[in-house]
Design a protein around this motif. Structure first.
Motif, short mmCIF file in Angstrom:
data_model
loop_
_atom_site.label_atom_id
_atom_site.label_comp_id
_atom_site.label_asym_id
_atom_site.label_seq_id
_atom_site.Cartn_x
_atom_site.Cartn_y
_atom_site.Cartn_z
N VAL A 116 1.01 14.80 3.04
CA VAL A 116 1.76 13.69 2.45
C VAL A 116 0.74 12.62 2.08
N ARG A 117 0.90 12.07 0.89
CA ARG A 117 0.00 11.03 0.41
C ARG A 117 0.41 9.68 0.99
N GLY A 118 -0.52 9.02 1.67
CA GLY A 118 -0.30 7.67 2.15
C GLY A 118 -0.76 6.68 1.09
N ALA A 119 -0.91 5.43 1.47
CA ALA A 119 -1.35 4.41 0.54
C ALA A 119 -2.80 4.64 0.11
N SER A 120 -3.61 5.25 0.99
CA SER A 120 -5.03 5.42 0.65
C SER A 120 -5.57 6.82 0.87
N GLU A 121 -4.86 7.67 1.58
CA GLU A 121 -5.36 9.01 1.93
C GLU A 121 -4.24 10.04 1.91
N ASP A 122 -4.63 11.31 1.88
CA ASP A 122 -3.71 12.42 2.11
C ASP A 122 -3.76 12.74 3.60
N TRP A 123 -2.59 12.92 4.20
CA TRP A 123 -2.50 13.21 5.63
C TRP A 123 -1.67 14.46 5.86
N THR A 124 -2.10 15.28 6.80
CA THR A 124 -1.33 16.46 7.18
C THR A 124 -0.51 16.14 8.42
#
Length: 89
Positions: A21-29
């Motif tokens: 899932v894309r956050g405000a600054s990074e992609d997170w699993t």
């Protein structure tokens, strides 16, 4: 066991495991993501270690920065009594 419970509650087709899932600054699993009515709920399994808590908090803060469309964020604790920095989660 936790993922099986999500499958039972929401149906296996609605539960994505290890989804990015894309956050405000990074992609997170995240360990699990449930999508219902166009909204996301993100589940992160958090073992009782300070580094794991810090990692979960970092993910959750970046997701929170999405504003009005932010997904729900749920920390699933492996051992609540032994988890440090619980108030931060």
């Amino acid at each position: 066991m936790f993922l099986d419970r999500l499958d039972t509650l929401f149906g296996a087709a609605m539960v994505a495991r290890s989804r990015v899932v894309r956050g405000a600054s990074e992609d997170w699993t995240f360990d699990a993501v449930v999508e219902r009515a166009g909204r996301l709920a993100l589940f992160e399994l958090v073992p009782p270690h300070a580094v794991a808590v810090g990692s979960a908090v970092t993910k959750f803060l970046d997701i929170r920065d999405l504003g009005d469309n932010e997904p729900g964020r749920i920390a699933v604790l492996g051992d609540k009594a032994a988890t440090p920095h619980l108030a931060v989660l």
